[in-house]
Design a protein around this motif. Structure first.
Motif, PDB file in Angstrom:
ATOM      1  N   ILE A 166       0.873  -1.209  -0.010  1.00 42.78           N
ATOM      2  CA  ILE A 166      -0.146  -0.038   0.096  1.00 42.78           C
ATOM      3  C   ILE A 166       1.044   1.204  -0.062  1.00 42.78           C
ATOM      4  O   ILE A 166       1.704   1.309   0.799  1.00 42.78           O
ATOM      5  CB  ILE A 166      -0.886   0.366   1.181  1.00 42.78           C
ATOM      6  N   LEU A 167       0.993   2.216  -0.944  1.00 43.52           N
ATOM      7  CA  LEU A 167       1.462   3.334  -1.327  1.00 43.52           C
ATOM      8  C   LEU A 167       0.869   4.559  -0.900  1.00 43.52           C
ATOM      9  O   LEU A 167      -0.297   4.671  -1.472  1.00 43.52           O
ATOM     10  CB  LEU A 167       2.188   3.373  -2.541  1.00 43.52           C
ATOM     11  N   PHE A 168       1.309   5.347  -0.056  1.00 42.68           N
ATOM     12  CA  PHE A 168       0.332   6.448   0.133  1.00 42.68           C
ATOM     13  C   PHE A 168       1.249   7.827  -0.333  1.00 42.68           C
ATOM     14  O   PHE A 168       2.584   7.567  -0.561  1.00 42.68           O
ATOM     15  CB  PHE A 168       0.790   6.639   1.930  1.00 42.68           C
ATOM     16  N   LYS A 169       0.473   8.775  -0.644  1.00 41.71           N
ATOM     17  CA  LYS A 169       1.068   9.864  -1.400  1.00 41.71           C
ATOM     18  C   LYS A 169       2.121   9.792  -2.503  1.00 41.71           C
ATOM     19  O   LYS A 169       3.127  10.380  -2.735  1.00 41.71           O
ATOM     20  CB  LYS A 169       2.208  10.644  -0.288  1.00 41.71           C
ATOM     21  N   PHE A 170       1.596   8.670  -3.275  1.00 44.16           N
ATOM     22  CA  PHE A 170       2.551   7.932  -4.261  1.00 44.16           C
ATOM     23  C   PHE A 170       2.106   8.915  -5.793  1.00 44.16           C
ATOM     24  O   PHE A 170       1.439   9.002  -6.325  1.00 44.16           O
ATOM     25  CB  PHE A 170       2.094   6.583  -4.292  1.00 44.16           C
ATOM     26  N   PRO A 171       3.271   9.614  -6.167  1.00 43.04           N
ATOM     27  CA  PRO A 171       3.225  10.469  -7.435  1.00 43.04           C
ATOM     28  C   PRO A 171       3.142   9.279  -8.604  1.00 43.04           C
ATOM     29  O   PRO A 171       3.380   8.080  -8.467  1.00 43.04           O
ATOM     30  CB  PRO A 171       4.428  10.953  -7.361  1.00 43.04           C
ATOM     31  N   PHE A 172       2.650   9.872  -9.883  1.00 48.68           N
ATOM     32  CA  PHE A 172       2.678   9.085 -10.949  1.00 48.68           C
ATOM     33  C   PHE A 172       3.711   8.571 -11.462  1.00 48.68           C
ATOM     34  O   PHE A 172       4.814   9.381 -11.649  1.00 48.68           O
ATOM     35  CB  PHE A 172       1.846   9.810 -11.937  1.00 48.68           C
ATOM     36  N   ILE A 173       3.632   7.410 -11.843  1.00 44.01           N
ATOM     37  CA  ILE A 173       5.050   6.827 -12.479  1.00 44.01           C
ATOM     38  C   ILE A 173       4.352   5.687 -13.594  1.00 44.01           C
ATOM     39  O   ILE A 173       3.388   4.826 -13.232  1.00 44.01           O
ATOM     40  CB  ILE A 173       5.998   6.111 -11.561  1.00 44.01           C
ATOM     41  N   LYS A 174       4.818   5.845 -14.798  1.00 43.48           N
ATOM     42  CA  LYS A 174       4.281   4.666 -15.607  1.00 43.48           C
ATOM     43  C   LYS A 174       4.734   3.195 -15.281  1.00 43.48           C
ATOM     44  O   LYS A 174       5.897   3.148 -14.499  1.00 43.48           O
ATOM     45  CB  LYS A 174       5.209   5.076 -16.946  1.00 43.48           C
ATOM     46  N   VAL A 175       3.701   2.294 -15.546  1.00 43.27           N
ATOM     47  CA  VAL A 175       3.873   1.057 -15.015  1.00 43.27           C
ATOM     48  C   VAL A 175       5.101   0.381 -15.872  1.00 43.27           C
ATOM     49  O   VAL A 175       5.752  -0.409 -14.877  1.00 43.27           O
ATOM     50  CB  VAL A 175       2.594   0.149 -15.535  1.00 43.27           C
ATOM     51  N   LYS A 176       5.616   0.582 -16.920  1.00 47.24           N
ATOM     52  CA  LYS A 176       6.499  -0.067 -17.677  1.00 47.24           C
ATOM     53  C   LYS A 176       7.959   0.339 -16.803  1.00 47.24           C
ATOM     54  O   LYS A 176       8.798  -0.464 -16.607  1.00 47.24           O
ATOM     55  CB  LYS A 176       6.719   0.521 -19.172  1.00 47.24           C
ATOM     56  N   GLU A 177       7.841   1.788 -16.261  1.00 47.79           N
ATOM     57  CA  GLU A 177       9.120   2.009 -15.829  1.00 47.79           C
ATOM     58  C   GLU A 177       9.123   1.335 -14.088  1.00 47.79           C
ATOM     59  O   GLU A 177      10.265   0.980 -13.776  1.00 47.79           O
ATOM     60  CB  GLU A 177       9.078   3.744 -15.396  1.00 47.79           C
ATOM     61  N   LEU A 178       7.880   1.459 -13.517  1.00 45.12           N
ATOM     62  CA  LEU A 178       7.921   0.464 -12.274  1.00 45.12           C
ATOM     63  C   LEU A 178       8.209  -0.891 -12.380  1.00 45.12           C
ATOM     64  O   LEU A 178       8.964  -1.482 -11.542  1.00 45.12           O
ATOM     65  CB  LEU A 178       6.502   0.433 -11.806  1.00 45.12           C
ATOM     66  N   GLN A 179       7.813  -1.392 -13.527  1.00 39.51           N
ATOM     67  CA  GLN A 179       8.148  -3.048 -13.784  1.00 39.51           C
ATOM     68  C   GLN A 179       9.808  -2.976 -13.871  1.00 39.51           C
ATOM     69  O   GLN A 179      10.362  -4.106 -13.695  1.00 39.51           O
ATOM     70  CB  GLN A 179       7.557  -3.485 -15.045  1.00 39.51           C
ATOM     71  N   THR A 180      10.493  -2.045 -14.756  1.00 36.82           N
ATOM     72  CA  THR A 180      11.801  -2.013 -14.966  1.00 36.82           C
ATOM     73  C   THR A 180      12.510  -1.788 -13.583  1.00 36.82           C
ATOM     74  O   THR A 180      13.580  -2.553 -13.148  1.00 36.82           O
ATOM     75  CB  THR A 180      12.491  -0.919 -15.627  1.00 36.82           C
ATOM     76  N   ILE A 181      12.164  -0.963 -12.551  1.00 40.53           N
ATOM     77  CA  ILE A 181      12.735  -0.678 -11.332  1.00 40.53           C
ATOM     78  C   ILE A 181      12.533  -1.860 -10.442  1.00 40.53           C
ATOM     79  O   ILE A 181      13.472  -2.367  -9.789  1.00 40.53           O
ATOM     80  CB  ILE A 181      12.037   0.469 -10.626  1.00 40.53           C
ATOM     81  N   TRP A 182      11.482  -2.724 -10.682  1.00 42.55           N
ATOM     82  CA  TRP A 182      11.342  -3.893  -9.829  1.00 42.55           C
ATOM     83  C   TRP A 182      12.143  -4.930 -10.276  1.00 42.55           C
ATOM     84  O   TRP A 182      12.998  -5.549  -9.672  1.00 42.55           O
ATOM     85  CB  TRP A 182       9.722  -4.215  -9.897  1.00 42.55           C
ATOM     86  N   GLY A 183      12.193  -5.243 -11.780  1.00 46.19           N
ATOM     87  CA  GLY A 183      13.181  -6.194 -12.418  1.00 46.19           C
ATOM     88  C   GLY A 183      12.978  -7.670 -12.458  1.00 46.19           C
ATOM     89  O   GLY A 183      13.781  -8.277 -12.711  1.00 46.19           O
ATOM     90  N   HIS A 184      11.982  -8.042 -11.485  1.00 44.84           N
ATOM     91  CA  HIS A 184      11.941  -9.366 -11.447  1.00 44.84           C
ATOM     92  C   HIS A 184      10.753 -10.158 -12.194  1.00 44.84           C
ATOM     93  O   HIS A 184      10.440 -11.272 -11.966  1.00 44.84           O
ATOM     94  CB  HIS A 184      12.062  -9.732  -9.926  1.00 44.84           C
ATOM     95  N   GLY A 185       9.708  -9.486 -12.443  1.00 41.22           N
ATOM     96  CA  GLY A 185       8.748  -9.926 -13.149  1.00 41.22           C
ATOM     97  C   GLY A 185       7.602  -8.884 -13.341  1.00 41.22           C
ATOM     98  O   GLY A 185       7.700  -7.795 -13.423  1.00 41.22           O
ATOM     99  N   PHE A 186       6.229  -9.597 -13.154  1.00 41.55           N
ATOM    100  CA  PHE A 186       5.065  -8.415 -13.362  1.00 41.55           C
ATOM    101  C   PHE A 186       4.903  -7.753 -12.486  1.00 41.55           C
ATOM    102  O   PHE A 186       4.898  -8.196 -11.098  1.00 41.55           O
ATOM    103  CB  PHE A 186       3.799  -9.711 -13.595  1.00 41.55           C
TER     104      PHE A 186
END
Length: 274
Positions: free
Chosen positions: A152-172
């Protein structure tokens, strides 16, 4: 007794939407902690280092440990609901992180989750200082045993899903804005994800995570000879129950302390704030 102690028979917990009142038949005696009002009642500490590990326990000790800690985590669900209620805003998101590989090593996945939070924090805020506001837990898929994370992320600014997936780097990854019928239901809705798989979370070193910058519920403890006046209050739930409290007796011949239990009646009231 060393240190400072106090007795109270009423405890109130206030969030953005509710005030909860616990009225105890028998006063509670507790040790006064420094900066107590600034600390959360939500503790993410597991088995202490000086205690047996789960694997070192015999079958009866494991059963007792699981039963005791399961109740602790079930209570923790309501603590999480309070934290959500205190921190929920228009930018709150629900994030799920999965591994493309069938990862089942909690120590490994927890470390990867920790590093992800650091990378995401730096990407969004350009600082290594912990700025993200979040609560998280892991869950195992029932069939494969694959680990994934709910955040659960509070005060969370916009970020593209593809970029978020790249930052995660392990899967979906999957991220959604939380849509619930009313503000006061957000905590109850989101906290249900933290009550899953309690039977397999009990003996793990780290099952829950939270940032240290969250707004905490306001907890007050005091003594009164009178019941609280709830006239004209929007009382939405009341309950009266009995809890067991330990009574410590003298030491036995083998050096262990004898403990007996007696019943204490607790009256619980939940008020919806205007």
């Amino acid at each position: 007794m060393k240190g400072k102690y106090r007795a109270y028979n009423i405890k109130t917990i206030e969030t953005s939407s509710y005030i909860e009142i616990y009225q105890y038949e028998t006063p509670i005696i507790s040790k006064v902690k420094e900066n107590e009002t600034s600390k959360s009642h939500l503790e993410f500490l597991e088995v202490e280092n000086n205690k047996k590990s789960f694997e070192e326990m015999n079958a009866s000790e494991q059963a007792e440990s699981l039963s005791r800690k399961q109740k602790h985590y079930e209570n923790m669900r309501w603590e999480i609901a309070r934290l959500v209620d205190c921190n929920f805003d228009s930018q709150t998101k629900f994030l799920t992180l999965t591994f493309k590989e069938n990862e089942q090593d909690i120590a490994f996945t927890n470390d990867e989750f920790r590093k992800f939070i650091q990378r995401l924090n730096y990407r969004l805020y350009k600082t290594k200082k912990a700025t993200l506001h979040y609560i998280a837990t892991w869950e195992k898929q029932r069939k494969r045993g694959a680990i994934h994370y709910h955040v659960i992320l509070f005060k969370f600014p916009f970020i593209k899903v593809k970029e978020l997936q790249t930052i995660w780097g392990h899967g979906f990854v999957k991220i959604n804005k939380v849509e619930v019928d009313s503000l006061e239901n957000h905590g109850r809705y989101l906290s249900k994800y933290f009550a899953k798989d309690l039977d397999i979370k009990e003996h793990k070193k780290k099952a829950f995570f939270k940032s240290q910058n969250l707004t905490l519920p306001i907890v007050k403890k005091f003594s009164s000879t009178n019941e609280m006046d709830l006239t004209n209050k929007n009382v939405i739930y009341t309950n009266e129950y009995t809890q067991k409290i330990p009574i410590f007796k003298a030491f036995s011949d083998n050096g262990s302390r004898n403990i007996e239990f007696e019943d204490r009646t607790v009256k619980y009231t939940k008020i919806k704030k205007d």
